[in-house]
Design an enzyme around this catalytic site. Sequence first.
Site, PDB file in Angstrom:
ATOM      1  N   SER A 103     -29.438  13.483 -37.985  1.00 21.12           N
ATOM      2  CA  SER A 103     -30.513  14.031 -38.112  1.00 21.12           C
ATOM      3  C   SER A 103     -31.740  14.382 -36.923  1.00 21.12           C
ATOM      4  O   SER A 103     -32.387  15.080 -36.949  1.00 21.12           O
ATOM      5  CB  SER A 103     -31.389  13.213 -39.081  1.00 21.12           C
ATOM      6  OG  SER A 103     -31.591  12.061 -38.789  1.00 21.12           O
ATOM      7  N   ASP A 161     -42.030   6.660 -40.499  1.00 20.97           N
ATOM      8  CA  ASP A 161     -40.838   7.293 -39.589  1.00 20.97           C
ATOM      9  C   ASP A 161     -40.896   7.229 -38.208  1.00 20.97           C
ATOM     10  O   ASP A 161     -41.876   8.062 -37.785  1.00 20.97           O
ATOM     11  CB  ASP A 161     -40.266   8.727 -40.327  1.00 20.97           C
ATOM     12  CG  ASP A 161     -39.206   9.242 -39.589  1.00 20.97           C
ATOM     13  OD1 ASP A 161     -38.580   8.605 -38.739  1.00 20.97           O
ATOM     14  OD2 ASP A 161     -38.853  10.453 -39.913  1.00 20.97           O
ATOM     15  N   HIS A 218     -37.610   9.924 -36.052  1.00 19.47           N
ATOM     16  CA  HIS A 218     -37.612  11.233 -35.993  1.00 19.47           C
ATOM     17  C   HIS A 218     -38.985  11.855 -35.162  1.00 19.47           C
ATOM     18  O   HIS A 218     -39.750  10.893 -34.968  1.00 19.47           O
ATOM     19  CB  HIS A 218     -37.456  12.109 -37.069  1.00 19.47           C
ATOM     20  CG  HIS A 218     -36.121  11.596 -37.704  1.00 19.47           C
ATOM     21  ND1 HIS A 218     -36.170  10.938 -39.141  1.00 19.47           N
ATOM     22  CD2 HIS A 218     -34.960  12.264 -37.868  1.00 19.47           C
ATOM     23  CE1 HIS A 218     -34.966  10.677 -39.211  1.00 19.47           C
ATOM     24  NE2 HIS A 218     -34.228  11.492 -38.667  1.00 19.47           N
TER      25      HIS A 218
END
Length: 358
Positions: free
Chosen positions: A113, A335, A338
Site C-alpha cells: 500500500s 495511521d 501511510h
Amino acid sequence: MASGAHLGFGPLLLRYVSLVLVASLRRVTAGRLSPAACDLFNGSWVYDESYPLYDSESCPFNRREFDCLRYGRPDKLYLKYRWSPNGCDLPRFDGRDLLRRWKGKKIMFVGDSLSLNQYDSLLCLLHAAVPNGKTSSTDTGTLKTVTFEDYNVSVMYYLSHYLVDIVREKIGRVLKLDSIQGGRVWLGADVLIFNTWHWWPTRGPSQPWDFIQDGNKILKDMDRNEAFSKALATWARWVDSNIYPATTQVFYQGISPSHYHGQDWGGSYRESCSGQRQPLNASTYPAGPLPEQAIVKNVLRTISKPVYLLDITLLSLLRKDAHPSKYNGVHFQNDCTHWCVAGLPDTWNQLMYAALVS
Ligand SMILES: *[C@@H]1O[C@H](CO)[C@@H](O)[C@H](O)[C@H]1NC(C)=O
Ligand SMILES: *[C@@H]1O[C@H](CO)[C@@H](O)[C@H](O)[C@H]1NC(C)=O
Ligand SMILES: *[C@@H]1O[C@H](CO)[C@@H](O)[C@H](O)[C@H]1NC(C)=O
C-alpha cells in the site's frame, strides 16, 4: 541520471552509461553518473507558500485512505513544505511534460500500500496538469489502471505485498522466497517502480502466509530481515534476467518509514504521528537510518541492470507530520504508516520526475 539511455533513446549512450555504472563499482547512487552531482536525497524541508502542488479536493482519484483533508484534518501546514536537496534544486513537477515523455507508455507500481500511496499521488499530480483531459480506468482487484487518454499513458498499480509469491498448497499458504511467478504481468510495463518491506515483520492473524519456503526447506518462520533480504535477492535476479534496459526503466521505491514512537525523533515515548504539525527541521533523523535501508542497498548493488533507487527514507523520516493519523476514510484509528495525499508522496514523484528529466 542517464534517463535517455534507460529509456532507450540511444543504444550507444546506453552502452557508455553501463560502462560508467560498472566502473563506479555498481555503486547504488541516486542515479548519479558523476560523483560531483548533487545528492537529491540529502537535504531538508523548507516552507514554501506555493505548495501544495494541487488541490487534493479536486483530485477524482484520491483514495479514502489518504484523503486527509476530506476526512477532517484541521491543520494544513503539512502541505506547505518543499524538499530542498543540499546543493541543488529539485525541478518543479511538470505533469504535461511527463505525460508527453510517457506518451503511449505503461507506468506500473508494484508493491504494497505504500506503492498505492505513490500511485495515488501520481494520479493526482497528472490530473492536476490536465484537469479536463479524458481518463478511463479499470480495476481487477490485483491490477488497477488509469489511462490518460489524450496521451495514451497508463498508470498502473499491481498489488504485491512481498514481490515473491504466496502459493496455496496442501499444508497451507506458502511464502516462496525463491519464486516470482507474478512477474509475468510486470513485463508489459515501460516503467516499473517496485517496493516491499512493510509486510515482512507482520505476525499474527494478519500475516497472509503459514509457511516460508527457502530453497527446498519449508519453515514455520525465520528471521524476517533475512527473509526480506533473500526475497529481494530473488527480485534482483528477476530484474537481471527479465529487464531489457533499452525499453524498460526500473525504480526501487526505498523504504517508507512509520512514526509510532516519539522517542525516535526526540519526542516522548507516548507521542506518535497524531497531532504532529511540522517536519523535523534537520538533515538527519535522531534515531538514525533504518537497518533495512542497508539490506536494500546491498541487494541493489548485486544487480547489473540499471535500477534507480528512490532513496526516500531519510526525507520521509523527517515528516512525522505527514501521516493521516485518524483523518482517513477507512477507520484506521491512528495511521502513522501511510501518508496524506496531497503531501509527502508528491515529493517521491517529484524525485522520480527529476530522475527522468535530469
Ligand atoms: C548531506 O549533506 C551535508 C551537507 O552538504 C553533508 O555534511 C553530509 O555528509 C551529507 N550526508 C550524507 C548522508 O551524504
Ligand atoms: C529551520 O531552522 C533554521 C535555523 O534555526 C531556521 O532559519 C528555519 O526557518 C527553520 N526552517 C523551518 C522550515 O522551520
Ligand atoms: C496506446 O499505447 C499502447 C501501448 O501502451 C498501444 O498498444 C496502443 O496502440 C496505443 N493506442 C493508441 C490509440 O495510440
